[in-house]
Design an enzyme around this catalytic site. Sequence first.
Site, PDB file in Angstrom:
ATOM      1  N   LYS A  33       0.828  -1.205   0.000  1.00 19.70           N
ATOM      2  CA  LYS A  33       0.000   0.000   0.000  1.00 19.70           C
ATOM      3  C   LYS A  33       0.863   1.255   0.000  1.00 19.70           C
ATOM      4  O   LYS A  33       0.650   2.175  -0.796  1.00 19.70           O
ATOM      5  CB  LYS A  33      -0.906   0.020   1.238  1.00 19.70           C
ATOM      6  CG  LYS A  33      -1.616   1.345   1.452  1.00 19.70           C
ATOM      7  CD  LYS A  33      -2.516   1.319   2.666  1.00 19.70           C
ATOM      8  CE  LYS A  33      -1.870   1.751   3.952  1.00 19.70           C
ATOM      9  NZ  LYS A  33      -1.584   3.193   4.068  1.00 19.70           N
ATOM     10  N   ASN A  34       1.852   1.291   0.902  1.00 22.38           N
ATOM     11  CA  ASN A  34       2.620   2.528   1.067  1.00 22.38           C
ATOM     12  C   ASN A  34       3.609   2.793  -0.065  1.00 22.38           C
ATOM     13  O   ASN A  34       4.259   3.838  -0.085  1.00 22.38           O
ATOM     14  CB  ASN A  34       3.339   2.537   2.422  1.00 22.38           C
ATOM     15  CG  ASN A  34       2.372   2.802   3.569  1.00 22.38           C
ATOM     16  OD1 ASN A  34       1.194   3.078   3.336  1.00 22.38           O
ATOM     17  ND2 ASN A  34       2.865   2.719   4.786  1.00 22.38           N
ATOM     18  N   CYS A 128      -6.302  13.253  12.904  1.00 23.20           N
ATOM     19  CA  CYS A 128      -6.135  11.851  12.540  1.00 23.20           C
ATOM     20  C   CYS A 128      -6.209  11.061  13.828  1.00 23.20           C
ATOM     21  O   CYS A 128      -5.754  11.524  14.870  1.00 23.20           O
ATOM     22  CB  CYS A 128      -4.785  11.677  11.860  1.00 23.20           C
ATOM     23  SG  CYS A 128      -4.397   9.984  11.479  1.00 23.20           S
ATOM     24  N   ARG A 133      -0.715  14.866  12.883  1.00 22.05           N
ATOM     25  CA  ARG A 133       0.186  14.457  11.800  1.00 22.05           C
ATOM     26  C   ARG A 133       0.353  15.636  10.861  1.00 22.05           C
ATOM     27  O   ARG A 133      -0.287  15.726   9.830  1.00 22.05           O
ATOM     28  CB  ARG A 133      -0.382  13.232  11.082  1.00 22.05           C
ATOM     29  CG  ARG A 133      -0.380  12.008  11.970  1.00 22.05           C
ATOM     30  CD  ARG A 133      -0.955  10.803  11.305  1.00 22.05           C
ATOM     31  NE  ARG A 133      -0.056  10.179  10.366  1.00 22.05           N
ATOM     32  CZ  ARG A 133      -0.302   9.003   9.796  1.00 22.05           C
ATOM     33  NH1 ARG A 133      -1.408   8.357  10.057  1.00 22.05           N
ATOM     34  NH2 ARG A 133       0.551   8.479   8.950  1.00 22.05           N
ATOM     35  N   ASP A 317       4.003   0.776  12.201  1.00 19.63           N
ATOM     36  CA  ASP A 317       2.831   0.101  11.623  1.00 19.63           C
ATOM     37  C   ASP A 317       2.707  -1.365  12.059  1.00 19.63           C
ATOM     38  O   ASP A 317       1.743  -2.032  11.690  1.00 19.63           O
ATOM     39  CB  ASP A 317       2.872   0.184  10.084  1.00 19.63           C
ATOM     40  CG  ASP A 317       2.530   1.579   9.584  1.00 19.63           C
ATOM     41  OD1 ASP A 317       2.111   2.424  10.401  1.00 19.63           O
ATOM     42  OD2 ASP A 317       2.681   1.822   8.371  1.00 19.63           O
ATOM     43  N   ARG A 409      -8.792  -0.391   4.436  1.00 23.51           N
ATOM     44  CA  ARG A 409      -7.898   0.635   3.883  1.00 23.51           C
ATOM     45  C   ARG A 409      -6.540   0.031   3.534  1.00 23.51           C
ATOM     46  O   ARG A 409      -5.873   0.510   2.627  1.00 23.51           O
ATOM     47  CB  ARG A 409      -7.692   1.769   4.901  1.00 23.51           C
ATOM     48  CG  ARG A 409      -8.898   2.681   5.059  1.00 23.51           C
ATOM     49  CD  ARG A 409      -8.525   3.896   5.888  1.00 23.51           C
ATOM     50  NE  ARG A 409      -7.222   4.384   5.468  1.00 23.51           N
ATOM     51  CZ  ARG A 409      -6.308   4.895   6.286  1.00 23.51           C
ATOM     52  NH1 ARG A 409      -6.547   5.017   7.552  1.00 23.51           N
ATOM     53  NH2 ARG A 409      -5.150   5.309   5.804  1.00 23.51           N
TER      54      ARG A 409
HETATM   55  C1  UD1 Z   1       4.014   6.987   6.546  1.00 28.10           C
HETATM   56  C2  UD1 Z   1       3.182   5.756   6.265  1.00 28.10           C
HETATM   57  C3  UD1 Z   1       2.532   5.264   7.561  1.00 28.10           C
HETATM   58  C4  UD1 Z   1       3.589   5.052   8.648  1.00 28.10           C
HETATM   59  C5  UD1 Z   1       4.471   6.299   8.803  1.00 28.10           C
HETATM   60  C6  UD1 Z   1       5.638   6.091   9.746  1.00 28.10           C
HETATM   61  C7  UD1 Z   1       2.459   6.083   3.974  1.00 28.10           C
HETATM   62  C8  UD1 Z   1       1.350   6.380   3.043  1.00 28.10           C
HETATM   63  N1  UD1 Z   1       2.158   6.104   5.295  1.00 28.10           N
HETATM   64  O1  UD1 Z   1       3.127   7.986   7.033  1.00 28.10           O
HETATM   65  O2  UD1 Z   1       1.878   4.028   7.277  1.00 28.10           O
HETATM   66  O3  UD1 Z   1       2.947   4.808   9.881  1.00 28.10           O
HETATM   67  O4  UD1 Z   1       5.005   6.690   7.522  1.00 28.10           O
HETATM   68  O5  UD1 Z   1       6.408   5.020   9.313  1.00 28.10           O
HETATM   69  O6  UD1 Z   1       3.562   5.792   3.565  1.00 28.10           O
HETATM   70  N2  UD1 Z   1       5.967  14.927  10.755  1.00 28.10           N
HETATM   71  C9  UD1 Z   1       6.067  16.270  11.010  1.00 28.10           C
HETATM   72  N3  UD1 Z   1       5.936  17.141   9.962  1.00 28.10           N
HETATM   73  C10 UD1 Z   1       5.701  16.727   8.688  1.00 28.10           C
HETATM   74  C11 UD1 Z   1       5.601  15.343   8.439  1.00 28.10           C
HETATM   75  C12 UD1 Z   1       5.734  14.462   9.498  1.00 28.10           C
HETATM   76  O7  UD1 Z   1       6.266  16.675  12.138  1.00 28.10           O
HETATM   77  O8  UD1 Z   1       5.602  17.572   7.789  1.00 28.10           O
HETATM   78  C13 UD1 Z   1       6.089  13.953  11.871  1.00 28.10           C
HETATM   79  C14 UD1 Z   1       4.799  13.173  12.134  1.00 28.10           C
HETATM   80  O9  UD1 Z   1       3.924  13.887  12.953  1.00 28.10           O
HETATM   81  C15 UD1 Z   1       5.308  11.917  12.779  1.00 28.10           C
HETATM   82  C16 UD1 Z   1       6.656  11.702  12.078  1.00 28.10           C
HETATM   83  O10 UD1 Z   1       7.002  12.942  11.500  1.00 28.10           O
HETATM   84  O11 UD1 Z   1       5.528  12.116  14.136  1.00 28.10           O
HETATM   85  C17 UD1 Z   1       6.665  10.633  11.017  1.00 28.10           C
HETATM   86  O12 UD1 Z   1       5.586  10.831  10.131  1.00 28.10           O
HETATM   87  P1  UD1 Z   1       5.674  10.471   8.586  1.00 28.10           P
HETATM   88  O13 UD1 Z   1       6.860   9.616   8.311  1.00 28.10           O
HETATM   89  O14 UD1 Z   1       5.525  11.728   7.810  1.00 28.10           O
HETATM   90  O15 UD1 Z   1       4.388   9.602   8.391  1.00 28.10           O
HETATM   91  P2  UD1 Z   1       3.582   9.506   7.047  1.00 28.10           P
HETATM   92  O16 UD1 Z   1       4.503   9.762   5.903  1.00 28.10           O
HETATM   93  O17 UD1 Z   1       2.342  10.289   7.159  1.00 28.10           O
END
Ligand code: UD1
Length: 430
Positions: A33-34, A128, A133, A317, A409
């Site tokens: 998925k990711n 969320c 997030r 995850d 999902r």
């Molecule tokens: C992706 C995965 C999700 C997984 C996560 C962590 C996809 C579609 N989803 O989610 O399944 O649980 O990685 O492995 O690939 N953060 C910030 N600012 C930002 C972006 C992130 O502070 O602009 C923080 C988030 O709040 C969180 C951390 O960074 O604490 C990691 O999040 P992130 O790696 O961005 O998660 P996703 O990419 O949303």
Amino acid sequence: MERTAGGGLGLVDKLLIKGGISLNGAIAVSGAKNAALPILAGTLLSAEPVVVRNVPQLKDVATTITLLQSMGVEVTFDDKLNVEANAGNVVDRRAPYELVKTMRASILVLGPLVARFGEADVSLPGGCAIGARPVNLHVQGLEAMGADIKVENGYIHARADRLRGAHIVFDTVTVTGTENLMMAAALAEGETILENAAREPEVIDLADFLSAMGARISGAGTSAIKIEGVRELHGTDYTVLPDRIETGTYLVAAAMTGGKIRLDRAAPDHLEAVIAKLQEAGADIQFGDKSIEIDMRGKRPKAVDIRTTPYPGFPTDMQAQFCAMNAMAEGVGTITETIFENRFQHVLELQRMGADIQIEGHTAVCRGVKKLTAAPVMATDLRASAGLVLAGLAAEGETLVDRIYHVDRGYERIEEKLRQLGAEIRRVVG
Ligand code: UD1
């Protein structure tokens, strides 16, 4: 009435699971998925047709396709799991709130839209179930590349002529942030360096896909990715990698039910941290080239200590699934969540099944009980719901997992696959 798995309004699907049956047999792992989600967003980067294979049939994939179609991308998804996308005639550069609110990964269209069309209006993902997030790092990165960004009325409005390469150091490791900026940089003028980049296999898969379209990317899979922007990208034919989280989830299901199962079409190399913990729990694991076999017959898992960290560390995850395992394991195991706040909602439901788990800050202390007992439980997010399904498979009696649209999902045909392994599980509507 709530949203159903099919996306329409109606009664909510539930899973009814008769627990206590050891899983046995073999199943094939689906596409990740990711990886599929960013790759589908990446089809926006070319005016030529792109074929993406091994795309899992999931609610999040359907949402992404709907989003692309709403912009004017022609998309077909056949029953052989091949998507064909043609973004030759994109008429709308908007990702509306109605779609983004159901799937945070919709933010992945931001980078491609600004890079190719110089404009994007993407709704902010909003709250969320697993805590705040934010997407500030996606926005800051695009600004560093010369985009003019305003956040107004719940939307990110991004405008740019041609994006310029930039040197970006992420404050926090972000998976979709890395992916968004990698896609944007692919069409920017000059060189972009992403430091403290995410190293997840899905980031590498996206980089390989973009390279197959003519992008010039090196270093994906390390924490410094270099992208030399090109003027345009061409069509390609690409196959998505296997889903390591789906693989890990079934491995834990076998561990919790004292089973022996083989997962085919898997990528064992991507699961090192998860497999190490399963071995610590007592599992015997054998590897084929593209398969993994776990044997846990006659054993009760031993509780393990887990700390979630970015790849190659233990994946957040897989946290809920190991929490479920620790709940019925021998001994005491601690689960420390360092990536997301508020990602312990499954604990409250597991407690209703007799689990002895205490939350202390970011850590869940699990004291294994001999047997979990069946109860009606409620899924709150995707991976939490996987943890509850696993608990149901191991528990004594019939567990009803409500709000199964969360599972849909991210898990392709979960009840079919589990039935193939001998589980008694069926979907009920009501
Ligand atoms: C992706 C995965 C999700 C997984 C996560 C962590 C996809 C579609 N989803 O989610 O399944 O649980 O990685 O492995 O690939 N953060 C910030 N600012 C930002 C972006 C992130 O502070 O602009 C923080 C988030 O709040 C969180 C951390 O960074 O604490 C990691 O999040 P992130 O790696 O961005 O998660 P996703 O990419 O949303």
